[in-house]
Design a protein around this motif. Structure first.
Motif, PDB file in Angstrom:
ATOM      1  N   VAL A   1      28.046  58.186 -72.932  1.00  0.00           N
ATOM      2  CA  VAL A   1      26.711  59.061 -73.489  1.00  0.00           C
ATOM      3  C   VAL A   1      27.047  59.786 -74.842  1.00  0.00           C
ATOM      4  CG1 VAL A   1      25.131  60.803 -72.808  1.00  0.00           C
ATOM      5  CG2 VAL A   1      26.210  59.428 -71.007  1.00  0.00           C
ATOM      6  N   TYR A   2      26.815  59.080 -75.990  1.00  0.00           N
ATOM      7  CA  TYR A   2      26.931  59.581 -77.316  1.00  0.00           C
ATOM      8  C   TYR A   2      25.947  60.627 -77.857  1.00  0.00           C
ATOM      9  CZ  TYR A   2      30.513  56.043 -77.422  1.00  0.00           C
ATOM     10  OH  TYR A   2      31.627  55.344 -77.173  1.00  0.00           O
ATOM     11  N   GLU A   3      26.486  61.686 -78.423  1.00  0.00           N
ATOM     12  CA  GLU A   3      25.677  62.705 -78.895  1.00  0.00           C
ATOM     13  C   GLU A   3      24.700  62.107 -80.023  1.00  0.00           C
ATOM     14  OE1 GLU A   3      28.816  61.652 -81.832  1.00  0.00           O
ATOM     15  OE2 GLU A   3      28.940  62.001 -79.798  1.00  0.00           O
ATOM     16  N   PRO A   4      23.543  62.643 -80.217  1.00  0.00           N
ATOM     17  CA  PRO A   4      22.812  63.972 -79.554  1.00  0.00           C
ATOM     18  C   PRO A   4      21.996  63.496 -78.316  1.00  0.00           C
ATOM     19  CG  PRO A   4      21.435  63.182 -81.229  1.00  0.00           C
ATOM     20  CD  PRO A   4      22.469  62.117 -81.077  1.00  0.00           C
TER      21      PRO A   4
ATOM     22  N   THR B   1      23.712  54.632 -77.136  1.00  0.00           N
ATOM     23  CA  THR B   1      24.137  54.686 -78.577  1.00  0.00           C
ATOM     24  C   THR B   1      23.434  55.713 -79.371  1.00  0.00           C
ATOM     25  OG1 THR B   1      22.612  53.263 -79.410  1.00  0.00           O
ATOM     26  CG2 THR B   1      24.500  52.134 -78.385  1.00  0.00           C
ATOM     27  N   ASN B   2      24.132  55.729 -80.475  1.00  0.00           N
ATOM     28  CA  ASN B   2      23.536  56.943 -81.549  1.00  0.00           C
ATOM     29  C   ASN B   2      23.249  56.513 -82.842  1.00  0.00           C
ATOM     30  OD1 ASN B   2      26.184  57.077 -82.268  1.00  0.00           O
ATOM     31  ND2 ASN B   2      26.553  59.183 -81.705  1.00  0.00           N
ATOM     32  N   ASP B   3      23.784  55.223 -83.320  1.00  0.00           N
ATOM     33  CA  ASP B   3      23.691  54.745 -84.671  1.00  0.00           C
ATOM     34  C   ASP B   3      22.732  53.637 -84.624  1.00  0.00           C
ATOM     35  OD1 ASP B   3      24.195  54.394 -87.365  1.00  0.00           O
ATOM     36  OD2 ASP B   3      26.292  54.392 -87.306  1.00  0.00           O
ATOM     37  N   TYR B   4      21.568  53.652 -85.338  1.00  0.00           N
ATOM     38  CA  TYR B   4      20.627  52.597 -85.593  1.00  0.00           C
ATOM     39  C   TYR B   4      21.179  51.578 -86.249  1.00  0.00           C
ATOM     40  CZ  TYR B   4      16.244  50.040 -85.368  1.00  0.00           C
ATOM     41  OH  TYR B   4      15.271  49.083 -84.848  1.00  0.00           O
ATOM     42  N   PHE B   5      21.891  51.773 -87.392  1.00  0.00           N
ATOM     43  CA  PHE B   5      22.539  50.984 -88.383  1.00  0.00           C
ATOM     44  C   PHE B   5      23.893  51.041 -88.550  1.00  0.00           C
ATOM     45  CE2 PHE B   5      18.313  52.066 -89.952  1.00  0.00           C
ATOM     46  CZ  PHE B   5      17.617  50.844 -89.820  1.00  0.00           C
ATOM     47  N   PRO B   6      24.848  50.715 -87.355  1.00  0.00           N
ATOM     48  CA  PRO B   6      26.089  50.900 -87.312  1.00  0.00           C
ATOM     49  C   PRO B   6      26.903  50.169 -88.461  1.00  0.00           C
ATOM     50  CG  PRO B   6      25.644  49.569 -85.537  1.00  0.00           C
ATOM     51  CD  PRO B   6      24.393  49.819 -86.232  1.00  0.00           C
TER      52      PRO B   6
ATOM     53  N   TRP C   1      26.563  59.622 -92.016  1.00  0.00           N
ATOM     54  CA  TRP C   1      25.520  58.912 -91.200  1.00  0.00           C
ATOM     55  C   TRP C   1      25.000  59.975 -90.425  1.00  0.00           C
ATOM     56  CZ3 TRP C   1      25.687  58.167 -85.743  1.00  0.00           C
ATOM     57  CH2 TRP C   1      27.066  58.513 -85.409  1.00  0.00           C
ATOM     58  N   GLU C   2      23.573  59.855 -89.961  1.00  0.00           N
ATOM     59  CA  GLU C   2      22.844  60.637 -89.166  1.00  0.00           C
ATOM     60  C   GLU C   2      22.642  60.151 -87.466  1.00  0.00           C
ATOM     61  OE1 GLU C   2      18.302  62.581 -89.035  1.00  0.00           O
ATOM     62  OE2 GLU C   2      19.132  61.787 -90.705  1.00  0.00           O
ATOM     63  N   ALA C   3      23.352  60.690 -86.777  1.00  0.00           N
ATOM     64  CA  ALA C   3      23.250  60.253 -85.409  1.00  0.00           C
ATOM     65  C   ALA C   3      21.753  60.575 -84.850  1.00  0.00           C
ATOM     66  CB  ALA C   3      24.057  61.157 -84.519  1.00  0.00           C
ATOM     67  N   VAL C   4      21.329  59.599 -84.048  1.00  0.00           N
ATOM     68  CA  VAL C   4      20.027  59.468 -83.286  1.00  0.00           C
ATOM     69  C   VAL C   4      20.246  59.456 -81.898  1.00  0.00           C
ATOM     70  CG1 VAL C   4      18.531  58.667 -85.464  1.00  0.00           C
ATOM     71  CG2 VAL C   4      19.835  56.937 -83.719  1.00  0.00           C
ATOM     72  N   ALA C   5      19.062  60.324 -81.114  1.00  0.00           N
ATOM     73  CA  ALA C   5      19.382  60.231 -79.565  1.00  0.00           C
ATOM     74  C   ALA C   5      18.504  59.249 -78.891  1.00  0.00           C
ATOM     75  CB  ALA C   5      18.584  61.650 -79.432  1.00  0.00           C
ATOM     76  N   VAL C   6      19.274  59.031 -77.909  1.00  0.00           N
ATOM     77  CA  VAL C   6      18.485  58.578 -76.549  1.00  0.00           C
ATOM     78  C   VAL C   6      18.297  59.585 -75.776  1.00  0.00           C
ATOM     79  CG1 VAL C   6      18.755  57.070 -74.529  1.00  0.00           C
ATOM     80  CG2 VAL C   6      19.874  56.175 -76.560  1.00  0.00           C
ATOM     81  N   THR C   7      16.879  59.457 -75.272  1.00  0.00           N
ATOM     82  CA  THR C   7      16.481  60.735 -74.414  1.00  0.00           C
ATOM     83  C   THR C   7      16.069  60.056 -72.993  1.00  0.00           C
ATOM     84  OG1 THR C   7      15.585  62.140 -76.105  1.00  0.00           O
ATOM     85  CG2 THR C   7      14.604  62.482 -74.234  1.00  0.00           C
ATOM     86  N   VAL C   8      16.561  60.634 -71.975  1.00  0.00           N
ATOM     87  CA  VAL C   8      16.176  59.893 -70.517  1.00  0.00           C
ATOM     88  C   VAL C   8      15.512  61.273 -69.973  1.00  0.00           C
ATOM     89  CG1 VAL C   8      17.074  58.846 -68.519  1.00  0.00           C
ATOM     90  CG2 VAL C   8      18.272  58.551 -70.795  1.00  0.00           C
TER      91      VAL C   8
ATOM     92  N   VAL D   1      22.264  49.141 -71.729  1.00  0.00           N
ATOM     93  CA  VAL D   1      22.384  49.524 -73.264  1.00  0.00           C
ATOM     94  C   VAL D   1      21.312  50.394 -73.737  1.00  0.00           C
ATOM     95  CG1 VAL D   1      23.341  49.351 -75.616  1.00  0.00           C
ATOM     96  CG2 VAL D   1      24.395  47.901 -73.831  1.00  0.00           C
ATOM     97  N   CYS D   2      21.026  51.438 -74.023  1.00  0.00           N
ATOM     98  CA  CYS D   2      19.911  51.977 -74.872  1.00  0.00           C
ATOM     99  C   CYS D   2      20.311  52.245 -76.205  1.00  0.00           C
ATOM    100  CB  CYS D   2      19.584  53.411 -74.176  1.00  0.00           C
ATOM    101  SG  CYS D   2      19.287  53.301 -72.593  1.00  0.00           S
ATOM    102  N   VAL D   3      19.479  51.505 -76.883  1.00  0.00           N
ATOM    103  CA  VAL D   3      19.712  51.394 -78.500  1.00  0.00           C
ATOM    104  C   VAL D   3      18.919  52.705 -79.184  1.00  0.00           C
ATOM    105  CG1 VAL D   3      19.708  50.212 -80.718  1.00  0.00           C
ATOM    106  CG2 VAL D   3      20.262  49.096 -78.465  1.00  0.00           C
TER     107      VAL D   3
END
Length: 199
Positions: free
Chosen positions: A65-68, A84-89, A104-111, A122-124
């Protein structure tokens, strides 16, 4: 009451862990992560810096579970699932220089509440998994999942609806758009591509 930590688990001193939470062997919880009460963090699971996790959440063995990321109360994350947390890794920038945390800017998965992510799913990021939704094992989620949706495949697509019990809903005979849980009898109405639980 406090939380239980196995000797080989690593919990950063700046993490906040709720009462009754158990952190199993080889799990790692990073700085500023916040876990609610009654959670289970399985063997080898990883919780990134600043991740927010509600009460009664289960992270099965080797879940990442990667931030944020933000997980609401009652979420289930299956074995080896990845948020995941990076749309363009990329490891390096266009000039070939190794990228660091500020590059780079981390992006979130919200559950949302009560949702479940199956084993090796995998949640991208960025993506939201709705309330009480169910992501099938091995699915790759690349777009938002509606509340109560059952999604499967690569990329994940809705193949049905589920209720709070996690059982696939059945459309009532003679009542199009009315879905019933075979286990609990709870009724749901399909509206505008989504599902609404009846009070």
């Amino acid at each position: 009451m406090s939380f239980t930590q196995q000797p080989t688990a690593q919990v950063d001193d700046k993490a906040t862990i709720g009462d009754g939470t158990t952190v199993w062997d080889l799990a790692q919880i990073r700085e500023d992560a916040r876990l609610g009460s009654g959670c289970i963090v399985g063997r080898g699971a990883y919780v990134g810096p600043g991740v927010r996790i509600g009460d009664n959440v289960k992270l099965q063995n080797y879940a990442l579970v990667y931030e944020p990321a933000v997980l609401a109360d009652g979420v289930f994350v299956g074995p080896a699932a990845v948020l995941t947390n990076d749309y363009f890794p990329r490891s390096v920038d266009p000039g070939g220089k190794l990228k660091r945390g500020d590059d780079w800017e981390a992006v979130a998965v919200t559950v949302d509440e009560g949702a479940s992510l199956g084993a090796r799913s995998v949640c991208v990021a960025p993506v939201r998994v709705g309330r009480w939704a169910l992501v099938a094992a091995g699915a790759v989620v690349t777009r938002d999942v509606p509340d109560f949706a059952l999604v499967a495949g690569v990329p994940a697509r809705r193949i049905g609806w589920v209720g709070r019990a996690g059982v696939r809903l059945v459309e009532r005979e003679g009542e199009p758009g009315v879905w019933e849980c075979p286990e609990t009898g709870a009724l749901h109405d399909e509206r505008d591509g989504g599902l609404v639980e009846r009070a």
